[in-house]
Design an enzyme around this catalytic site. Sequence first.
Site, PDB file in Angstrom:
ATOM      1  N   ASP A  13       1.292  41.732  12.854  1.00  0.00           N
ATOM      2  CA  ASP A  13       1.830  41.201  14.117  1.00  0.00           C
ATOM      3  C   ASP A  13       3.344  41.318  14.208  1.00  0.00           C
ATOM      4  OD1 ASP A  13      -0.820  40.348  14.642  1.00  0.00           O
ATOM      5  OD2 ASP A  13      -0.451  38.584  13.408  1.00  0.00           O
ATOM      6  N   LYS A  16       4.358  46.346  15.730  1.00  0.00           N
ATOM      7  CA  LYS A  16       4.260  47.780  15.404  1.00  0.00           C
ATOM      8  C   LYS A  16       3.827  48.604  16.610  1.00  0.00           C
ATOM      9  CE  LYS A  16       1.248  46.975  12.186  1.00  0.00           C
ATOM     10  NZ  LYS A  16       1.314  45.512  12.136  1.00  0.00           N
ATOM     11  N   GLY A  40      -4.524  44.078  16.394  1.00  0.00           N
ATOM     12  CA  GLY A  40      -4.232  43.919  17.819  1.00  0.00           C
ATOM     13  C   GLY A  40      -2.826  44.400  18.071  1.00  0.00           C
ATOM     14  N   HIS A  41      -2.697  45.471  18.833  1.00  0.00           N
ATOM     15  CA  HIS A  41      -1.375  46.025  19.116  1.00  0.00           C
ATOM     16  C   HIS A  41      -1.108  45.898  20.612  1.00  0.00           C
ATOM     17  CE1 HIS A  41      -1.631  48.618  15.209  1.00  0.00           C
ATOM     18  NE2 HIS A  41      -1.389  47.345  14.990  1.00  0.00           N
ATOM     19  N   GLN A 225      -2.314  45.802  10.567  1.00  0.00           N
ATOM     20  CA  GLN A 225      -1.992  44.647   9.707  1.00  0.00           C
ATOM     21  C   GLN A 225      -0.600  44.841   9.089  1.00  0.00           C
ATOM     22  OE1 GLN A 225      -5.443  46.047   9.053  1.00  0.00           O
ATOM     23  NE2 GLN A 225      -5.907  44.833  10.823  1.00  0.00           N
TER      24      GLN A 225
HETATM   25  P1  IMP Z   1     -10.164  40.456   8.236  1.00  0.00           P
HETATM   26  O1  IMP Z   1      -9.289  41.656   8.234  1.00  0.00           O
HETATM   27  O2  IMP Z   1     -10.790  40.186   9.579  1.00  0.00           O
HETATM   28  O3  IMP Z   1     -11.161  40.458   7.129  1.00  0.00           O
HETATM   29  O4  IMP Z   1      -9.228  39.169   7.964  1.00  0.00           O
HETATM   30  C1  IMP Z   1      -8.576  38.951   6.724  1.00  0.00           C
HETATM   31  C2  IMP Z   1      -7.224  38.291   6.928  1.00  0.00           C
HETATM   32  O5  IMP Z   1      -6.338  39.204   7.557  1.00  0.00           O
HETATM   33  C3  IMP Z   1      -7.237  37.055   7.837  1.00  0.00           C
HETATM   34  O6  IMP Z   1      -6.263  36.146   7.378  1.00  0.00           O
HETATM   35  C4  IMP Z   1      -6.838  37.612   9.195  1.00  0.00           C
HETATM   36  O7  IMP Z   1      -6.265  36.613  10.019  1.00  0.00           O
HETATM   37  C5  IMP Z   1      -5.819  38.649   8.766  1.00  0.00           C
HETATM   38  N1  IMP Z   1      -5.684  39.751   9.724  1.00  0.00           N
HETATM   39  C6  IMP Z   1      -6.528  40.788   9.908  1.00  0.00           C
HETATM   40  N2  IMP Z   1      -6.053  41.626  10.838  1.00  0.00           N
HETATM   41  C7  IMP Z   1      -4.873  41.132  11.238  1.00  0.00           C
HETATM   42  C8  IMP Z   1      -3.872  41.587  12.155  1.00  0.00           C
HETATM   43  O8  IMP Z   1      -3.982  42.632  12.796  1.00  0.00           O
HETATM   44  N3  IMP Z   1      -2.774  40.787  12.285  1.00  0.00           N
HETATM   45  C9  IMP Z   1      -2.608  39.658  11.559  1.00  0.00           C
HETATM   46  N4  IMP Z   1      -3.504  39.196  10.696  1.00  0.00           N
HETATM   47  C10 IMP Z   1      -4.618  39.928  10.522  1.00  0.00           C
END
Ligand code: IMP
Length: 429
Positions: A13, A16, A40-41, A225
């Site tokens: 977040d 990017k 989420g972009h 991420q």
């Molecule tokens: P997962 O990727 O859904 O398995 O989530 C694992 C961890 O990564 C959790 O703490 C999510 O909130 C975090 N996470 C996954 N994708 C994002 C992202 O795009 N931005 C911020 N946090 C993320």
Amino acid sequence: MPLDIIVGAQWGDEGKGRIVDLMSARAEVVARYNGGDNAGHTVTVGQQTFKLHLIPSGIIHPHTIGVIGNGVVVNPQTLLAEMEMLRSHGVRVDDNRLRISHAAHLITPAHLALDKALEKQRGKGSIGTTGRGIGPAYTDKASRTGLRIEDLLDKSNLGEKVIAHVHKVNQLLSGIYGAETLDPYPIAAQYLEYARILSPYVADISLLIYETLRRGSRVLAEGAQGTLLDLDHGTYPFVTSSSSTASGALVGLGIGPGQVDRVIGVVKAFQTRVGAGPFPTELEGDLALRLRGTGSQPWDEYGTTTGRPRRVGWLDLVLLRYAVRVNGLSQLVVTKVDVLSGVPALKLCVAYRMQGKVYSDLPMGVADLSPFEPLYEELPGWEEDVCSARSWNQLPGAAQLYIRRISEVAGVPVRSVSVGPERDQALEV
Ligand code: IMP
């Protein structure tokens, strides 16, 4: 060969999507290399705000080719919805403009069900996943039982493969997690329909990228991420299941390290985190509410994918130095500097203390940050609204000092700063 890698330097977040959008003006190919629709972009262009989860943000520029790499896990339902959303906003999305790696893995409703069941079982120790089936899809990949995009091309076997996959997950759901099972047949029918629509988009994207680079055209590798969510180098186990660091771009797109020109780290002017896990510089109270925003604007600090309020805190330069190291960052882009206007005094975490000892680098990685106490340097804030600044000289002295200090402690230059969500709200340093 001009390959630029754009990577998040924090917990995701960082903005990017917006930086990729800006840099795409000079790229021919923009390629996502990791993660899935957990990302989420957000990109704002004039009156339009695009929220993208899977398709690289660069596709909004009409001259680019968007690529989904082999390192990505693809939920076809989300992908098709996103393609439609873009089309409804006048963005052309066809098989000349979007290419999906044959070796990317598929996410199915069974992965989603398993993700939810696993998270429920973790109870208090839950990771706070986005519930998008990411972990189970990568688990199948690593255990060599996954479904790949190229399975969509083999329609005579696809149905059977999907049914076998759902049966296998059902055994786990009912046998281990006491969760509802799924009917495999409608899922198989759905995936056959996805196969019909998506087959023309499937390609060997490694070849496409290689040939683009050989022609001397620029390729942008877009990470999802951030560094601290990387499966190996992040705050394990509070991480995602893919390689979000810069090296992930090489594996996740099928290209070699010799092709890399710049590794650009995107860092927000403060720290945020969604989901669980230690956060040494976390803030509570009024200042936290102020940094987070109310959620009324798409760029406020609420998850683009889940809508959850993000945890916020002071910028952590110990973690940023770590991100510089594990990604080999060559430069930084600092985003959301405008949000700090009006905060009377700013703090930067420049070191940690544990049992009386001071650390400017982490002694044993980032997995357990909980024993560390952050040590801050205080800098003056600025009152001025900086949203309309378009050059370095238009930033107040205190903002320049803040950015210079980030660069000094991180050990790499800050090349650009963003002061708002619009394309022109960015300035070179
Ligand atoms: P997962 O990727 O859904 O398995 O989530 C694992 C961890 O990564 C959790 O703490 C999510 O909130 C975090 N996470 C996954 N994708 C994002 C992202 O795009 N931005 C911020 N946090 C993320």
